[in-house]
Structure formats: C-alpha cells, structure tokens
Design an enzyme around this catalytic site. Sequence first.
Site, PDB file in Angstrom:
ATOM      1  N   CYS A  83       0.836  -1.202   0.000  1.00  0.00           N
ATOM      2  CA  CYS A  83       0.000   0.000   0.000  1.00  0.00           C
ATOM      3  C   CYS A  83       0.874   1.256   0.000  1.00  0.00           C
ATOM      4  CB  CYS A  83      -0.913   0.001   1.222  1.00  0.00           C
ATOM      5  SG  CYS A  83      -1.934   1.473   1.294  1.00  0.00           S
ATOM      6  N   GLY A 216      -8.946  -7.518  -7.741  1.00  0.00           N
ATOM      7  CA  GLY A 216      -9.311  -6.424  -6.851  1.00  0.00           C
ATOM      8  C   GLY A 216     -10.506  -5.669  -7.395  1.00  0.00           C
TER       9      GLY A 216
HETATM   10  C1  LIG Z   1     -10.280   1.479  -3.176  1.00  0.00           C
HETATM   11  C2  LIG Z   1      -9.137   0.504  -3.084  1.00  0.00           C
HETATM   12  C3  LIG Z   1      -8.669   0.124  -1.838  1.00  0.00           C
HETATM   13  C4  LIG Z   1      -7.617  -0.800  -1.737  1.00  0.00           C
HETATM   14  N1  LIG Z   1      -7.243  -1.220  -0.498  1.00  0.00           N
HETATM   15  C5  LIG Z   1      -6.322  -2.211  -0.411  1.00  0.00           C
HETATM   16  C6  LIG Z   1      -6.006  -2.789   0.845  1.00  0.00           C
HETATM   17  O1  LIG Z   1      -6.581  -2.445   1.886  1.00  0.00           O
HETATM   18  N2  LIG Z   1      -5.063  -3.755   0.878  1.00  0.00           N
HETATM   19  C7  LIG Z   1      -4.427  -4.201  -0.276  1.00  0.00           C
HETATM   20  O2  LIG Z   1      -3.604  -5.099  -0.199  1.00  0.00           O
HETATM   21  N3  LIG Z   1      -4.708  -3.669  -1.455  1.00  0.00           N
HETATM   22  C8  LIG Z   1      -5.642  -2.700  -1.550  1.00  0.00           C
HETATM   23  N4  LIG Z   1      -5.955  -2.197  -2.781  1.00  0.00           N
HETATM   24  C9  LIG Z   1      -5.202  -2.662  -3.961  1.00  0.00           C
HETATM   25  C10 LIG Z   1      -5.838  -3.900  -4.567  1.00  0.00           C
HETATM   26  O3  LIG Z   1      -5.881  -4.958  -3.639  1.00  0.00           O
HETATM   27  C11 LIG Z   1      -5.050  -4.379  -5.781  1.00  0.00           C
HETATM   28  O4  LIG Z   1      -3.762  -4.751  -5.387  1.00  0.00           O
HETATM   29  C12 LIG Z   1      -4.941  -3.316  -6.866  1.00  0.00           C
HETATM   30  O5  LIG Z   1      -6.152  -2.621  -7.055  1.00  0.00           O
HETATM   31  C13 LIG Z   1      -4.521  -3.962  -8.192  1.00  0.00           C
HETATM   32  O6  LIG Z   1      -5.371  -5.043  -8.508  1.00  0.00           O
HETATM   33  P1  LIG Z   1      -6.673  -4.881  -9.466  1.00  0.00           P
HETATM   34  O7  LIG Z   1      -6.177  -4.285 -10.752  1.00  0.00           O
HETATM   35  O8  LIG Z   1      -7.207  -6.284  -9.621  1.00  0.00           O
HETATM   36  O9  LIG Z   1      -7.616  -3.970  -8.761  1.00  0.00           O
HETATM   37  C14 LIG Z   1      -7.009  -1.309  -2.913  1.00  0.00           C
HETATM   38  C15 LIG Z   1      -7.493  -0.909  -4.159  1.00  0.00           C
HETATM   39  C16 LIG Z   1      -8.552  -0.023  -4.255  1.00  0.00           C
HETATM   40  C17 LIG Z   1      -9.068   0.351  -5.630  1.00  0.00           C
END
Ligand SMILES: Cc1cc2nc3c(=O)[nH]c(=O)nc-3n(C[C@H](O)[C@H](O)[C@H](O)COP(=O)(O)O)c2cc1C
Length: 315
Positions: A83, A216
Amino acid sequence: MMDWTDRHCRVFHRHLTRRALLYTEMLTTGAVIHGDRERLLGFDAVEHPIALQLGGSDPRELAEAARIGEAFGYDEINLNVGCPSDRVKDGRFGACLMAEPELVARCVEAMKRAVAIPITVKCRIGIDDQDPEVALDALARGVVASGCDALIVHARKAWLNGLSPKENRDIPPLDYDRVYRLKRAMPEVPVIINGGIPGIEEAKAHLEHVDGVMLGRAAYQEPWRLLSVDREIFGEAAPHGSMQAALEAMMPYIEQQLARGTRLHAITRHFVGAFHAVPGARAFRRHLAEQGTRLGAGGDVLSDAIAKVAFGQAA
Ligand SMILES: Cc1cc2nc3c(=O)[nH]c(=O)nc-3n(C[C@H](O)[C@H](O)[C@H](O)COP(=O)(O)O)c2cc1C
C-alpha cells in the site's frame, strides 16, 4: 480494499463463489490491538475462507495482531507490503517496506511463531528506483526463509514520491513476466498474481504460470464475474444459478442486519455492479440508489429492485 469492501460485501461475494479466498481490507496493528475489535474484525461464518490483512512493521505488534485475528477465526493472516498511501508511509508500513526486506522477514517470523494459520505477504515488484529483479527476490527470499506460506504480488512498482495511491494502481507499468519469473525461481512457494486482471478468462491464462490470481477492482466493480469462478477455476457448480438467486439468498442476512440497526444501503451499496448488459440493470441500480438510501429502507427495496431486471445474470 479500504473504503470499498467490508463484511457485507464479503457475504455478498460468498454467495457468488464458494471457493475464492476473500480478504479483508488492510487493518493496522494499532487498530486491531487497541480498537473496537468486534466492529473491526467481526465477520459472518459464511465468509470463510477469509484472510485478515494487517498493516504494520513492528514484529511484536504484528504477532499480537495475528494472534487476535486467529482467535477471531480468520483462516490466514496477510501482511501488506504494497500500500503506497502517505498515511501508510508515515507509519513505516505498506509498500515502503519493500526497502526493508530484513525487517519484513522478521515480521513474518514473529507472526509465524504466534499463530498456526498460514501467514502470507502481499507486495509490489519494487518501489521507486529499485530494480525489481533484485528487490522482489530479496523480499521473497527473506519472507520465505521465515516461513511465509504464499506471496501475492501486485505486478507493478509503487512510486512513493509523486503519485497518489490511485495513480499507483494504474500508472506504473504492469510486469506480469516478473511475477512469472519469481514463480520459476521459487517453484516450491505458492505465488499469486495481482494487478489489472479484468476477468476469469484472463485469470485462467495467468494460471498457466502461477498458482493463483487475485482480483481487486474487477471483483468489486463487476461482481457478476465472480459467478463463474467456481465453475471455470475450480470445476464446481456456482452457489447460485443466477445473480437474482444470489441476491435473493442475501435476504435472511439483510433482515438480520437490519434488525441490528445496519442501514440497508450499507449492504446494497455493494450491489451496484451486480448486473451487466441485461435489460433492467440500470433500473435496478436506480431503484437501489433512490429507495435503498432512505432512512428505514427495508428488504422489500431490494426485492423490488431485483424485479426490475428482466432476465437473469446467469452463472
Ligand atoms: C479502493 C481501493 C482500496 C484498496 N485497499 C487495499 C487494501 O486495503 N489492501 C491491499 O492489499 N490492497 C488494496 N488495494 C489494492 C488492490 O488490492 C489491488 O492490489 C490493486 O487494485 C490492483 O489489482 P486490481 O487491478 O485487480 O484492482 C485497494 C485498491 C482499491 C481500488
């Protein structure tokens, strides 16, 4: 995902897939140790299997928070090393820990010693001017030597100076090959890939190279995709034959939550993307937005919204 997911969202997702592992949003060790634990950590038994994600960098505090999570019944503890937000940087946890692999290894070691459930790490391929070939291996080797049970890798760097957290989820380029190489270098360690994976077909392609895929934003914004996870990935039937059936199956949970004082919208806000390209999808959304947000809105609002969708979003 912080600000997006919560326990209500996970109950909904569990009605779409029995097999996918669900994760909490990141909770800091301070919140877990000193906060209102029932509110922060409480979850419904149907959410299993469920992992608790922790943010922190003090091995003793992480061990304590992991112990608390295990006692609550979580199936896995995951450490966030990905993060990029400022708040997280100031607290010396999240993605900035990519620069401190020995500290992360000590954190994992302390958590492993504290609990019997799996300890996993979610990281980036690197930060700032790190060379991902070196940085990811250093982190991975350290935590695996400390007993880490699996690595989840968001396949892009985090740039800690200059990009917002949102930009850090889109702008640094994705490098899936880097994650595939990690898997080849450490065949004995489960490697799960994350980042920009839009759906189940793409997930299946990644599974040719790695052990798992984490979705995600696609899972949250287009939950209808989860209805095919059990069939396509695990070769099992979906929990429900259609999105309508899954939403109707939420009704007892919703009634129970309303009786406890939860507002309907706190649950139905997660249903916005439930229907895709089916007649009535927009009317469903509009009805929930207009009626579901009223004070005292009841389960009938959801039933009426579902009735506006002409055909099922089939599994
Ligand atoms: C609103 C939001 C909040 C997120 N909060 C977290 C979190 O609390 N912990 C985490 O590991 N990743 C968090 N992420 C990142 C996602 O887990 C993920 O790693 C990232 O969005 C890339 O994957 P994706 O393209 O499938 O979304 C968050 C993403 C978004 C959009």
